[in-house]
Design a protein around this motif. Sequence first.
Motif, mmCIF file in Angstrom:
data_model
loop_
_atom_site.group_PDB
_atom_site.id
_atom_site.type_symbol
_atom_site.label_atom_id
_atom_site.label_comp_id
_atom_site.label_asym_id
_atom_site.label_seq_id
_atom_site.Cartn_x
_atom_site.Cartn_y
_atom_site.Cartn_z
ATOM 1 N N ALA A 39 -7.413 2.904 -6.158
ATOM 2 C CA ALA A 39 -8.144 2.805 -7.423
ATOM 3 C C ALA A 39 -8.643 4.177 -7.871
ATOM 4 C CB ALA A 39 -9.310 1.830 -7.271
ATOM 5 N N ARG A 40 -9.151 4.978 -6.923
ATOM 6 C CA ARG A 40 -9.615 6.327 -7.263
ATOM 7 C C ARG A 40 -8.459 7.192 -7.761
ATOM 8 N NH1 ARG A 40 -13.425 7.471 -1.907
ATOM 9 N NH2 ARG A 40 -15.131 6.052 -2.468
ATOM 10 N N THR A 41 -7.333 7.084 -7.082
ATOM 11 C CA THR A 41 -6.152 7.847 -7.502
ATOM 12 C C THR A 41 -5.706 7.420 -8.890
ATOM 13 O OG1 THR A 41 -5.437 8.012 -5.190
ATOM 14 C CG2 THR A 41 -3.779 8.451 -6.876
ATOM 15 N N HIS A 42 -5.718 6.104 -9.127
ATOM 16 C CA HIS A 42 -5.285 5.574 -10.417
ATOM 17 C C HIS A 42 -6.225 6.025 -11.532
ATOM 18 C CE1 HIS A 42 -3.214 2.969 -13.168
ATOM 19 N NE2 HIS A 42 -4.319 2.295 -13.446
ATOM 20 N N ALA A 43 -7.512 6.043 -11.246
ATOM 21 C CA ALA A 43 -8.484 6.491 -12.253
ATOM 22 C C ALA A 43 -8.220 7.950 -12.641
ATOM 23 C CB ALA A 43 -9.905 6.335 -11.717
ATOM 24 N N ALA A 44 -7.906 8.776 -11.649
ATOM 25 C CA ALA A 44 -7.593 10.182 -11.932
ATOM 26 C C ALA A 44 -6.311 10.286 -12.758
ATOM 27 C CB ALA A 44 -7.444 10.959 -10.628
ATOM 28 N N SER A 45 -5.324 9.454 -12.441
ATOM 29 C CA SER A 45 -4.050 9.502 -13.160
ATOM 30 C C SER A 45 -4.215 9.147 -14.631
ATOM 31 C CB SER A 45 -3.049 8.545 -12.503
ATOM 32 O OG SER A 45 -1.832 8.500 -13.229
ATOM 33 N N GLY A 100 5.463 5.980 4.165
ATOM 34 C CA GLY A 100 4.745 6.904 3.297
ATOM 35 C C GLY A 100 5.581 7.451 2.161
ATOM 36 N N GLY A 101 6.791 6.911 1.956
ATOM 37 C CA GLY A 101 7.681 7.425 0.919
ATOM 38 C C GLY A 101 7.082 7.338 -0.470
ATOM 39 N N ARG A 102 6.566 6.160 -0.819
ATOM 40 C CA ARG A 102 5.974 5.986 -2.147
ATOM 41 C C ARG A 102 4.690 6.803 -2.291
ATOM 42 N NH1 ARG A 102 9.228 4.175 -6.258
ATOM 43 N NH2 ARG A 102 10.584 2.523 -5.483
ATOM 44 N N ARG A 103 3.947 6.978 -1.199
ATOM 45 C CA ARG A 103 2.741 7.795 -1.285
ATOM 46 C C ARG A 103 3.099 9.217 -1.683
ATOM 47 N NH1 ARG A 103 -0.891 9.878 3.765
ATOM 48 N NH2 ARG A 103 1.071 10.964 4.130
ATOM 49 N N TRP A 104 4.163 9.745 -1.083
ATOM 50 C CA TRP A 104 4.561 11.115 -1.420
ATOM 51 C C TRP A 104 5.090 11.222 -2.851
ATOM 52 C CZ3 TRP A 104 2.476 14.794 1.009
ATOM 53 C CH2 TRP A 104 2.173 14.686 2.372
ATOM 54 N N LYS A 147 3.135 3.167 -8.051
ATOM 55 C CA LYS A 147 1.873 2.444 -7.901
ATOM 56 C C LYS A 147 2.138 0.946 -7.739
ATOM 57 C CE LYS A 147 -0.053 0.721 -11.235
ATOM 58 N NZ LYS A 147 -0.516 0.428 -12.598
ATOM 59 N N SER A 148 3.075 0.397 -8.537
ATOM 60 C CA SER A 148 3.423 -1.015 -8.437
ATOM 61 C C SER A 148 3.963 -1.359 -7.050
ATOM 62 C CB SER A 148 4.462 -1.382 -9.501
ATOM 63 O OG SER A 148 3.949 -1.179 -10.801
ATOM 64 N N GLY A 357 6.366 -5.227 -2.835
ATOM 65 C CA GLY A 357 6.397 -3.838 -3.283
ATOM 66 C C GLY A 357 7.721 -3.461 -3.911
ATOM 67 N N ARG A 358 8.816 -3.796 -3.239
ATOM 68 C CA ARG A 358 10.145 -3.464 -3.755
ATOM 69 C C ARG A 358 10.421 -4.208 -5.068
ATOM 70 N NH1 ARG A 358 14.125 -4.153 0.666
ATOM 71 N NH2 ARG A 358 13.498 -6.327 0.611
ATOM 72 N N THR A 359 10.019 -5.479 -5.119
ATOM 73 C CA THR A 359 10.290 -6.289 -6.304
ATOM 74 C C THR A 359 9.555 -5.780 -7.527
ATOM 75 O OG1 THR A 359 10.674 -8.262 -4.946
ATOM 76 C CG2 THR A 359 10.129 -8.612 -7.268
ATOM 77 N N PHE A 360 8.261 -5.501 -7.378
ATOM 78 C CA PHE A 360 7.489 -5.044 -8.528
ATOM 79 C C PHE A 360 7.917 -3.654 -8.981
ATOM 80 C CE2 PHE A 360 4.098 -8.140 -6.995
ATOM 81 C CZ PHE A 360 4.453 -9.085 -7.940
ATOM 82 N N ALA A 361 8.327 -2.811 -8.049
ATOM 83 C CA ALA A 361 8.839 -1.494 -8.427
ATOM 84 C C ALA A 361 10.137 -1.636 -9.226
ATOM 85 C CB ALA A 361 9.068 -0.641 -7.188
ATOM 86 N N LYS A 362 10.964 -2.578 -8.815
ATOM 87 C CA LYS A 362 12.245 -2.796 -9.512
ATOM 88 C C LYS A 362 12.015 -3.268 -10.947
ATOM 89 C CE LYS A 362 15.404 -4.972 -7.212
ATOM 90 N NZ LYS A 362 16.132 -6.061 -6.530
ATOM 91 N N PHE A 363 11.141 -4.254 -11.108
ATOM 92 C CA PHE A 363 10.880 -4.760 -12.459
ATOM 93 C C PHE A 363 10.143 -3.728 -13.308
ATOM 94 C CE2 PHE A 363 11.462 -9.079 -10.571
ATOM 95 C CZ PHE A 363 12.471 -9.492 -11.427
#
Length: 415
Positions: A39-45, A100-104, A147-148, A357-363
């Motif tokens: 949430a903190r990261t998203h707020a900064a984004s 950690g792939g998506r984190r990076w 993020k999704s 995670g994979r599904t929401f990223a795809k959509f």
Amino acid sequence: MGKVTPESTSPSGKSPRGPAPVGRDPRRPWAPSPFTRLARTHAASVSGDALFAIGLAGSVFFSLDFTSARWRVALYLLLTIAPFAIAAPLIGPAIDRIKGGRRWIIVGSMLLRALLAFFVVRHMDSLLFYPEAFGMLIMQKIYSISKSAVIPSTVHSDKELVHANSKLTTLSSIAVVIAAVPGGILYAIGGGKATVALGAVVFAVGTILALQLPPTTVAAEPEGEAEREELRSAGITHASTAMSLIRGMVGFLSFMLAFDFKNAGAPLWQLGLVAATAQLGFFLGSLVVPRLRQVTSEERILVTSLFVISVAGVITAFIGGLAGAALLSMMLGVTSCSAKQAFDSIVQRDAPDANRGRTFAKFETRFQLVWVIGALLPIILPIPASLGFGLIAIAASIAVALYLVGLRNVRAGRL
């Protein structure tokens, strides 16, 4: 997936629904939860994006000669399609299998936006501005997709996942409003460059916050046949088509109003007002949907969203002007937020074996692609605002009719 519970497995009880949720470190009970860190990261984004938009809208946007710049904007929007249409389907699954792939990816999108904002400050008056600005757009979309993919790893059940998405939407609206205050003050004092520079600082802070996200694996195993079949089900297919059309309308309205306001010589505060009403719409949508889901089905929420867009399009086509633009922007904000949460719930219900995670990223990749295509239309073909409002009404009417026919066929067993 850690401890297996009824909520963390498919109905068969054999396979997890998504990445293992990461809880608090028992050795550091005072430490923020994974969702709080996200949430903190998203707020900064979203704050950085808002500051960047304010800086450009107040300086570069109103000084551009859109007659000559139109082809450049169209070209770079076309280039924006490439990462989502070509790279994401090939690279995304590999990233999901890396711990950690998506984190990076989130860290990289933050860092690159900080650097690009810095370069935009230096190149606002040169041709380098265009690739840098659209590089920012690409990084913003890539962040949204990643993020999704990460959200499911920060919660423990599908019910928590719905609430988490709602909280992040609410947080986005609040963060934009908060960022707009210093952004507006800086613009008044030092112009657009000062506001964009503050955005660069916020993205740099966001990079540090993103480094604190837990390094989870979004999808350890490749997509299985059961997951593919569930995601191709008629219910999800119809819902994703409806959601895609709504995202396309959001992109269409955003760029149509930007060009229309510019051509009409409208003052900056009018564009700001329309943007504010859109954020108000997102905020209201995030508050209303959880309550709607308690009294009606997700499909009805999608149908209602499309119907409301259609009616709002007709009304604003007659009203026109600033009032029409503000009203339609707000209603599209409410309905797009409502429809997205309803769509997520449909996927969770109809695809119990799918990795979240994979599904929401795809959509989300698909939705971002359609947003860009929608944004391209008013750039390629100059469209007056009142006509554009009417076109949105027509598109929404066709979409709701097709969705209702699709639902009827599903219930009749014809699909």
